[in-house]
Motif scaffolding. Structure first.
Motif, PDB file in Angstrom:
ATOM      1  N   UNK A   1       0.810  -1.217   0.000  1.00  7.37           N
ATOM      2  CA  UNK A   1       0.000   0.000   0.000  1.00  7.37           C
ATOM      3  C   UNK A   1       0.843   1.266   0.000  1.00  7.37           C
ATOM      4  N   UNK A   2       2.156   1.123   0.017  1.00  8.22           N
ATOM      5  CA  UNK A   2       3.055   2.271   0.143  1.00  8.22           C
ATOM      6  C   UNK A   2       3.897   2.507  -1.101  1.00  8.22           C
ATOM      7  N   UNK A   3       3.426   2.025  -2.238  1.00  9.29           N
ATOM      8  CA  UNK A   3       4.203   2.192  -3.461  1.00  9.29           C
ATOM      9  C   UNK A   3       4.489   3.656  -3.808  1.00  9.29           C
ATOM     10  N   UNK A   4       3.551   4.597  -3.608  1.00  6.68           N
ATOM     11  CA  UNK A   4       3.884   6.006  -3.918  1.00  6.68           C
ATOM     12  C   UNK A   4       5.053   6.536  -3.112  1.00  6.68           C
ATOM     13  N   UNK A   5       5.071   6.287  -1.794  1.00  4.17           N
ATOM     14  CA  UNK A   5       6.162   6.806  -0.975  1.00  4.17           C
ATOM     15  C   UNK A   5       7.448   6.051  -1.253  1.00  4.17           C
ATOM     16  N   UNK A   6       7.367   4.773  -1.597  1.00  2.00           N
ATOM     17  CA  UNK A   6       8.567   4.018  -1.961  1.00  2.00           C
ATOM     18  C   UNK A   6       9.178   4.580  -3.234  1.00  2.00           C
ATOM     19  N   UNK A   7       8.326   4.949  -4.188  1.00  3.69           N
ATOM     20  CA  UNK A   7       8.841   5.561  -5.416  1.00  3.69           C
ATOM     21  C   UNK A   7       9.511   6.891  -5.113  1.00  3.69           C
ATOM     22  N   UNK A   8       8.928   7.668  -4.210  1.00  6.13           N
ATOM     23  CA  UNK A   8       9.528   8.949  -3.818  1.00  6.13           C
ATOM     24  C   UNK A   8      10.898   8.726  -3.200  1.00  6.13           C
ATOM     25  N   UNK A   9      11.011   7.749  -2.298  1.00  7.32           N
ATOM     26  CA  UNK A   9      12.287   7.479  -1.635  1.00  7.32           C
ATOM     27  C   UNK A   9      13.343   7.004  -2.635  1.00  7.32           C
ATOM     28  N   UNK A  10      12.941   6.138  -3.540  1.00  8.47           N
ATOM     29  CA  UNK A  10      13.888   5.660  -4.551  1.00  8.47           C
ATOM     30  C   UNK A  10      14.426   6.826  -5.374  1.00  8.47           C
ATOM     31  N   UNK A  11      13.554   7.739  -5.762  1.00 10.64           N
ATOM     32  CA  UNK A  11      13.981   8.880  -6.565  1.00 10.64           C
ATOM     33  C   UNK A  11      14.892   9.810  -5.764  1.00 10.64           C
ATOM     34  N   UNK A  12      14.511  10.119  -4.528  1.00  7.62           N
ATOM     35  CA  UNK A  12      15.334  10.992  -3.703  1.00  7.62           C
ATOM     36  C   UNK A  12      16.734  10.417  -3.519  1.00  7.62           C
ATOM     37  N   UNK A  13      16.801   9.155  -3.129  1.00  3.76           N
ATOM     38  CA  UNK A  13      18.094   8.540  -2.846  1.00  3.76           C
ATOM     39  C   UNK A  13      18.915   8.328  -4.120  1.00  3.76           C
ATOM     40  N   UNK A  14      18.250   7.906  -5.196  1.00  2.00           N
ATOM     41  CA  UNK A  14      18.976   7.642  -6.442  1.00  2.00           C
ATOM     42  C   UNK A  14      19.605   8.924  -6.994  1.00  2.00           C
ATOM     43  N   UNK A  15      18.848  10.015  -6.990  1.00  2.00           N
ATOM     44  CA  UNK A  15      19.388  11.288  -7.471  1.00  2.00           C
ATOM     45  C   UNK A  15      20.555  11.737  -6.596  1.00  2.00           C
ATOM     46  N   UNK A  16      20.420  11.535  -5.281  1.00  3.38           N
ATOM     47  CA  UNK A  16      21.506  11.903  -4.378  1.00  3.38           C
ATOM     48  C   UNK A  16      22.773  11.122  -4.645  1.00  3.38           C
TER      49      UNK A  16
ATOM     50  N   UNK B   1       8.373  13.764 -12.093  1.00  2.00           N
ATOM     51  CA  UNK B   1       8.264  14.977 -11.298  1.00  2.00           C
ATOM     52  C   UNK B   1       7.113  14.898 -10.299  1.00  2.00           C
ATOM     53  N   UNK B   2       6.032  14.229 -10.686  1.00  2.00           N
ATOM     54  CA  UNK B   2       4.872  14.147  -9.797  1.00  2.00           C
ATOM     55  C   UNK B   2       5.212  13.464  -8.487  1.00  2.00           C
ATOM     56  N   UNK B   3       6.157  12.511  -8.533  1.00  2.00           N
ATOM     57  CA  UNK B   3       6.530  11.819  -7.304  1.00  2.00           C
ATOM     58  C   UNK B   3       7.318  12.736  -6.378  1.00  2.00           C
ATOM     59  N   UNK B   4       8.168  13.594  -6.951  1.00  2.00           N
ATOM     60  CA  UNK B   4       8.888  14.556  -6.129  1.00  2.00           C
ATOM     61  C   UNK B   4       7.908  15.502  -5.436  1.00  2.00           C
TER      62      UNK B   4
END
Length: 294
Positions: A191-206, A280-283
């Motif tokens: 049920x947490x796929x949206x926030x998991x996608x956000x975390x993956x993007x934040x960490x991957x870009x970093x 961008x929507x996930x950010x």
């Protein structure tokens, strides 16, 4: 139809004008670097190219593909990003899930201690000494383990768990004999796929853009990430240009370095630039989640 007042139309005109100016200021460096990477290096150095490509030349990309150090560092960056993001995601979930449970005793105190580290830290020297004592110097773990978790991202994920996952659902699972591990794996994470996608993007870009940790902890060039090698090229090119200015024997070398510099910038940032418009929507969603009071 709704009639807008003169003040509203003036306000919209000012807003659109300011947004246009900001868009030009943001887009111009990107267009300039892309155009410079496919232009004649001499035209770029002489200031003849200011926006669109002039005298098409792909010598920079050719030299990038021929440079084994660049290809190796590109591979290193991909490895660091994939492994580092996986570690970050696991650590963040393991910290955020118990902190989101009301039955977890002392969760507010633990959260306060974690947030404290966002404002105060031991500094660079103690961090270097710790990494050295742990035997992680000059290894990829020196880039991944010290930054394996972000307190800010833990707070974001904890807030999502608290506000988006009904506690009644987890209580029903516990009544049916579901352990905390099974509840996390079978109920919370799906049920947490949206926030998991956000975390993956934040960490991957970093991880993709990180260079400072590698600058501090790595001495073996075979372990260099792409961003550190890019920094080396940029600094080296500027220094050689200053030292050898006026020396015609180094003119071609300087022009080749100029072409490589812009080509490497494009190659290093192209994956993120291509992905960001679609993600961008996930950010934005991640920022909105973090704005909620947990």
């Amino acid at each position: 139809m709704e009639t807008r007042s003169f003040e509203n139309r003036c306000f919209e005109a000012i807003v659109y004008t300011l947004l246009t100016v900001v868009a030009v200021l943001v887009l111009y460096p990107l267009v300039f670097v892309l155009s410079a990477s496919v232009s004649d290096p001499a035209a770029v150095l002489n200031g003849e190219m200011w926006l669109w490509p002039k005298d098409l030349s792909f010598v920079g990309y050719k030299k990038v593909l021929e440079n084994h150090d660049l290809l190796r560092s590109y591979t290193n960056t991909i490895v660091y990003t994939v492994i580092g993001t996986a570690i970050n995601l696991v650590m963040t979930v393991m910290a955020a899930y118990p902190l989101s449970q009301k039955s977890f005793y002392g969760r507010n105190v633990i959260t306060a201690f974690m947030v404290f580290t966002m404002f105060f830290s031991g500094g660079l020297v103690p961090a270097y000494m710790l990494v050295k004592q742990l035997g992680m110097l000059n290894s990829m773990w020196a880039l991944l383990i010290p930054g394996s978790v972000s307190v800010w991202n833990i707070v974001i994920m904890r807030t999502f768990f608290q506000n988006s996952i009904p506690s009644e659902m987890q209580e029903a699972a516990a009544i049916d004999g579901c352990s905390d591990w099974k509840a996390l794996w079978r109920i919370v994470l799906p049920l947490s796929m949206p926030i998991l996608a956000v975390m993956v993007l934040f960490y991957a870009v970093g991880h993709w853009n990180a260079y400072f940790s590698a600058l501090i902890y790595l001495t073996d060039r075979e372990l260099y990430p792409l961003q550190l090698l890019l920094r080396e090229f940029l600094v080296q090119g500027e220094m050689e240009h200053m030292v050898n200015v006026g020396d015609s024997s180094h003119a071609k070398t300087i022009m080749d370095q100029e072409a490589v510099k812009y080509a490497v910038v494009v190659v290093a940032n192209l994956p993120i630039l291509l992905l960001y418009p679609f993600l961008q929507q996930y950010f934005v969603k991640g920022i909105m989640i973090g704005a909620l009071k947990g």
